[in-house]
Design a protein around this motif. Structure first.
Motif, PDB file in Angstrom:
ATOM      1  N   ASP A  53       2.039   1.856  -3.574  1.00  0.00           N
ATOM      2  CA  ASP A  53       0.885   2.218  -4.397  1.00  0.00           C
ATOM      3  C   ASP A  53       0.465   3.653  -4.115  1.00  0.00           C
ATOM      4  OD1 ASP A  53      -1.394   1.428  -6.212  1.00  0.00           O
ATOM      5  OD2 ASP A  53      -2.516   1.956  -4.407  1.00  0.00           O
ATOM      6  N   GLY A  54       0.539   4.058  -2.856  1.00  0.00           N
ATOM      7  CA  GLY A  54       0.205   5.434  -2.503  1.00  0.00           C
ATOM      8  C   GLY A  54       1.148   6.436  -3.150  1.00  0.00           C
ATOM      9  N   ASP A 106      -0.299  10.999  -9.783  1.00  0.00           N
ATOM     10  CA  ASP A 106      -1.501  11.327 -10.550  1.00  0.00           C
ATOM     11  C   ASP A 106      -1.151  11.856 -11.937  1.00  0.00           C
ATOM     12  OD1 ASP A 106      -4.200  11.475 -11.012  1.00  0.00           O
ATOM     13  OD2 ASP A 106      -4.375  13.508 -10.256  1.00  0.00           O
ATOM     14  N   PRO A 163       0.812  -1.216   0.000  1.00  0.00           N
ATOM     15  CA  PRO A 163       0.000   0.000   0.000  1.00  0.00           C
ATOM     16  C   PRO A 163       0.848   1.270   0.000  1.00  0.00           C
ATOM     17  CG  PRO A 163      -0.875  -1.584   1.570  1.00  0.00           C
ATOM     18  CD  PRO A 163       0.446  -2.131   1.105  1.00  0.00           C
ATOM     19  N   THR A 164       2.004   1.231   0.649  1.00  0.00           N
ATOM     20  CA  THR A 164       2.871   2.416   0.700  1.00  0.00           C
ATOM     21  C   THR A 164       3.338   2.804  -0.689  1.00  0.00           C
ATOM     22  OG1 THR A 164       3.646   1.877   2.934  1.00  0.00           O
ATOM     23  CG2 THR A 164       5.024   3.356   1.621  1.00  0.00           C
ATOM     24  N   ALA A 208      -0.034   6.866  -6.633  1.00  0.00           N
ATOM     25  CA  ALA A 208      -1.273   7.646  -6.657  1.00  0.00           C
ATOM     26  C   ALA A 208      -0.998   9.126  -6.462  1.00  0.00           C
ATOM     27  CB  ALA A 208      -2.236   7.140  -5.585  1.00  0.00           C
ATOM     28  N   ASP A 209      -0.010   9.457  -5.644  1.00  0.00           N
ATOM     29  CA  ASP A 209       0.314  10.858  -5.388  1.00  0.00           C
ATOM     30  C   ASP A 209       0.821  11.563  -6.641  1.00  0.00           C
ATOM     31  OD1 ASP A 209      -0.446  10.667  -2.769  1.00  0.00           O
ATOM     32  OD2 ASP A 209       1.582  10.363  -1.990  1.00  0.00           O
TER      33      ASP A 209
END
Length: 202
Positions: free
Chosen positions: A82-83, A89, A79-80, A86-87
């Motif tokens: 993947d985040g 974008d 998750p780290t 996502a940041d």
């Protein structure tokens, strides 16, 4: 007594969700990561989204060059990381992620290159389950093509015993035993790509 069946069914379901599934995940990922001959990136930490994307691009290129089918590749990532993607974008990040059939977030606590299984009896292992092996590394991400895997549970037996079977009290008891295989076909090793952290961390 009035809620025994309902409470017990919920308890057994929670046991499978919180104990069985994480241990199966950890066992399978560690088994694939430890298989000799799979594709491995040079172990490295990924401090930001750009470095994660670069590592994913390298994974895609390696699998392309090894002629792993482009369809049905599955990304497993913390998750780290993947985040971090996502940041960003960005169009680039979205384009790279479209190269995978699915993306599954795997908590770091079940994403190691090796684990030790705890037997539930030995001193210090009474809780059972598993722990990260001493020389293991954290996995950043894996890309897996299902055709490479030999994965199935050969024997799964949940057992429920009522108070009449408890010689020391009047308890309901739930037992769960499962035995399975997690391996990789010798001619499909390129279907597994591993990227792990640089050092064996806590």
């Amino acid at each position: 007594e009035e809620t025994a069946k309902l409470a017990f069914s919920r308890l057994s379901g929670e046991f499978i969700r919180t104990k069985v599934v994480p241990e199966l995940d950890a066992f399978r990922f560690a088994s694939y990561a430890g298989k000799s001959g799979i594709s491995k990136a040079t172990a490295a930490d990924l401090p930001d989204g750009a470095s994660v994307l670069a590592a994913l691009r390298a994974a895609i290129t390696k699998m392309d060059e090894d002629e792993v089918p482009t369809e049905n590749r599955h990304l497993f990532i913390t998750p780290t990381l993947d985040g971090m993607i996502a940041d960003l974008d960005t169009t680039k990040s979205r384009e790279i992620l479209t190269r995978f059939a699915t993306k599954t977030l795997v908590p770091q606590t079940r994403f190691y290159t090796a684990i030790d299984m705890l037997d539930g009896k030995t001193t210090g292992e009474e809780a059972g389950g598993y722990k990260k092996a001493s020389a293991a590394k954290n996995i950043n991400f894996m890309v897996i093509h299902p055709s490479a895997l030999i994965q199935f549970q050969k024997h799964t037996v949940p057992k429920i015993k009522g108070p009449e079977d408890d010689l020391d009290g009047d308890r309901h008891m739930f037992g769960y035993r499962t035995v399975g295989i997690a391996d990789v076909y010798a001619n499909k090793l390129a279907g597994i790509y591993l990227h792990s952290a640089a050092e064996a961390g806590a």
